[in-house]
Scaffold this motif. Structure first.
Motif, short mmCIF file in Angstrom:
data_model
loop_
_atom_site.label_atom_id
_atom_site.label_comp_id
_atom_site.label_asym_id
_atom_site.label_seq_id
_atom_site.Cartn_x
_atom_site.Cartn_y
_atom_site.Cartn_z
N PHE A 158 0.84 -1.19 0.00
CA PHE A 158 0.00 0.00 0.00
C PHE A 158 0.88 1.24 0.00
N ASN A 159 0.25 2.36 -0.34
CA ASN A 159 0.88 3.67 -0.24
C ASN A 159 0.27 4.43 0.93
N SER A 160 1.01 5.40 1.42
CA SER A 160 0.57 6.19 2.58
C SER A 160 0.71 7.67 2.28
N ASP A 161 -0.29 8.46 2.72
CA ASP A 161 -0.20 9.90 2.56
C ASP A 161 0.81 10.52 3.52
N THR A 162 1.18 9.78 4.57
CA THR A 162 2.21 10.22 5.52
C THR A 162 3.45 9.35 5.31
N GLU A 163 4.60 9.96 5.20
CA GLU A 163 5.82 9.21 4.89
C GLU A 163 6.13 8.17 5.97
N ILE A 164 6.34 6.94 5.52
CA ILE A 164 6.68 5.84 6.42
C ILE A 164 8.20 5.78 6.56
N GLU A 165 8.67 5.72 7.80
CA GLU A 165 10.11 5.68 8.03
C GLU A 165 10.61 4.29 8.41
N GLY A 166 9.70 3.37 8.65
CA GLY A 166 10.10 2.00 8.98
C GLY A 166 8.91 1.20 9.45
N GLY A 167 9.15 -0.06 9.78
CA GLY A 167 8.06 -0.90 10.25
C GLY A 167 8.52 -2.31 10.55
N THR A 168 7.65 -3.06 11.20
CA THR A 168 7.88 -4.47 11.51
C THR A 168 6.58 -5.22 11.29
N ALA A 169 6.67 -6.55 11.15
CA ALA A 169 5.49 -7.37 10.94
C ALA A 169 5.66 -8.71 11.62
N THR A 170 4.54 -9.29 12.05
CA THR A 170 4.52 -10.61 12.65
C THR A 170 3.44 -11.44 11.99
N GLY A 171 3.45 -12.74 12.25
CA GLY A 171 2.41 -13.61 11.73
C GLY A 171 2.76 -14.23 10.40
N SER A 172 1.75 -14.49 9.59
CA SER A 172 1.93 -15.20 8.33
C SER A 172 2.77 -14.42 7.32
N LEU A 173 2.66 -13.10 7.36
CA LEU A 173 3.39 -12.23 6.42
C LEU A 173 4.35 -11.36 7.23
N ASN A 174 5.43 -11.95 7.69
CA ASN A 174 6.32 -11.26 8.62
C ASN A 174 7.51 -10.58 7.96
N ASN A 175 7.52 -10.54 6.64
CA ASN A 175 8.61 -9.86 5.92
C ASN A 175 8.12 -8.47 5.53
N PHE A 176 8.52 -7.46 6.29
CA PHE A 176 8.09 -6.08 6.05
C PHE A 176 9.17 -5.34 5.26
N ARG A 177 8.76 -4.70 4.16
CA ARG A 177 9.67 -3.88 3.36
C ARG A 177 8.98 -2.56 3.04
N PHE A 178 9.77 -1.48 2.96
CA PHE A 178 9.18 -0.21 2.55
C PHE A 178 10.03 0.41 1.47
N ASP A 179 9.34 1.23 0.65
CA ASP A 179 9.96 1.87 -0.51
C ASP A 179 10.56 0.82 -1.45
N ARG A 180 9.69 -0.04 -1.97
CA ARG A 180 10.09 -1.09 -2.89
C ARG A 180 9.26 -1.02 -4.18
N THR A 181 9.55 -1.92 -5.11
CA THR A 181 8.80 -2.01 -6.36
C THR A 181 7.92 -3.25 -6.32
N PHE A 182 6.66 -3.09 -6.70
CA PHE A 182 5.73 -4.22 -6.69
C PHE A 182 5.82 -4.95 -8.03
N PRO A 183 5.71 -6.30 -8.01
CA PRO A 183 5.85 -7.09 -9.26
C PRO A 183 4.78 -6.77 -10.30
N ASN A 184 4.96 -7.35 -11.47
CA ASN A 184 4.05 -7.20 -12.61
C ASN A 184 3.99 -5.76 -13.11
N GLY A 185 5.09 -5.04 -12.97
CA GLY A 185 5.17 -3.70 -13.53
C GLY A 185 4.29 -2.67 -12.87
N LEU A 186 3.95 -2.87 -11.60
CA LEU A 186 3.03 -1.97 -10.90
C LEU A 186 3.72 -0.78 -10.25
#
Length: 245
Positions: free
Chosen positions: A107-135
């Motif tokens: 997702f995108n955010s109207d407020t700049e994200i400076e970092g983050g963490t995640a737990t559970g099934s999707l625990n790999n958190f990344r920010f400022d990346r490129t989404f697949p399929n040319g998005l």
């Protein structure tokens, strides 16, 4: 005279009701059009959004792909760290996508994200990346696996039997009283009858300014026609009442 006033009032009230209904329909259309922007300004706010599925290969390979994401703001409004819970469900067709998995969302955010963490099934958190399929670029993504990207994988994610659930925390440079998240995307793996493909999905929402569907046009035309008819009939009714009084 009382009869005339009662009927005139009835016509007036009918026009008011129809007009109010048309305005309400327009309001609902506008609300649907803005559904892509999720506003979190109170702890406990929750939203569910749905996704389609597509990719760069044969279109038939992606037929029946769909998913649903529910986000709930658990805590943090008024601070510089907001914590959410997520539940990502695979709602794809079992007939065409029997092996499919939903391995991440972004997702995108109207407020700049400076970092983050995640737990559970999707625990790999990344920010400022490129989404697949040319998005293109995305402000943040959560995926299964451990890659330094938003591709997903690792054999995890949401199956049609089990959703992907957990929590994530976003950190910001200043305290946040209201956060707008938008332009959500999802990532699919094991796509197609043989489970050999991958793809992505975007939110299913109405586009502002789009041409209404035929059913919507029909209701609007019926409403305006009814208003026109009621505006033309009072004089005729008054003449009839005078004739028979």
């Amino acid at each position: 005279m009382e009869s005339q006033n009662w009927l005139a009032l009835g016509d007036f009230e009918m026009r008011k009701l129809i007009t109010a209904g048309l305005l309400a329909s327009a309001s609902l259309m506008a609300t649907s059009a803005s559904a892509a922007h999720l506003v979190f300004d109170e702890n406990g706010d929750t939203y569910t959004t749905n996704f389609d599925g597509f990719g760069s290969g044969d279109a038939s390979q992606y037929e029946g792909l769909s998913s649903s994401l529910t986000l709930t703001l658990l805590s943090g409004i008024g601070t510089d760290m907001l914590t959410f819970s997520y539940s990502l469900a695979n709602t794809s067709s079992a007939a065409t996508q029997p092996m499919s998995r939903v391995t991440g969302f972004g997702f995108n955010s109207d407020t700049e994200i400076e970092g983050g963490t995640a737990t559970g099934s999707l625990n790999n958190f990344r920010f400022d990346r490129t989404f697949p399929n040319g998005l293109g670029s995305i402000d943040a993504c959560l995926t299964s696996g451990n890659g330094n990207n938003c591709n997903g994988g690792g054999g995890g994610g949401a199956t049609m039997m089990t959703p992907a659930t957990g929590e994530f925390t976003l950190s910001f440079g200043d305290d946040v009283d209201s956060l707008v998240l938008r332009e959500f995307l999802v990532r699919y793996q094991s796509v197609g009858m043989n489970g050999e493909g991958s793809g992505s999905g975007s939110q299913i929402v109405d586009i502002p300014g789009a041409v209404p569907e035929p059913a919507t046009w029909a209701l609007l035309l019926l409403g305006f026609g009814f208003i026109g008819a009621t505006m033309r009939t009072p004089r005729r009714r008054q003449e009839l009442r005078v004739r028979y009084s």
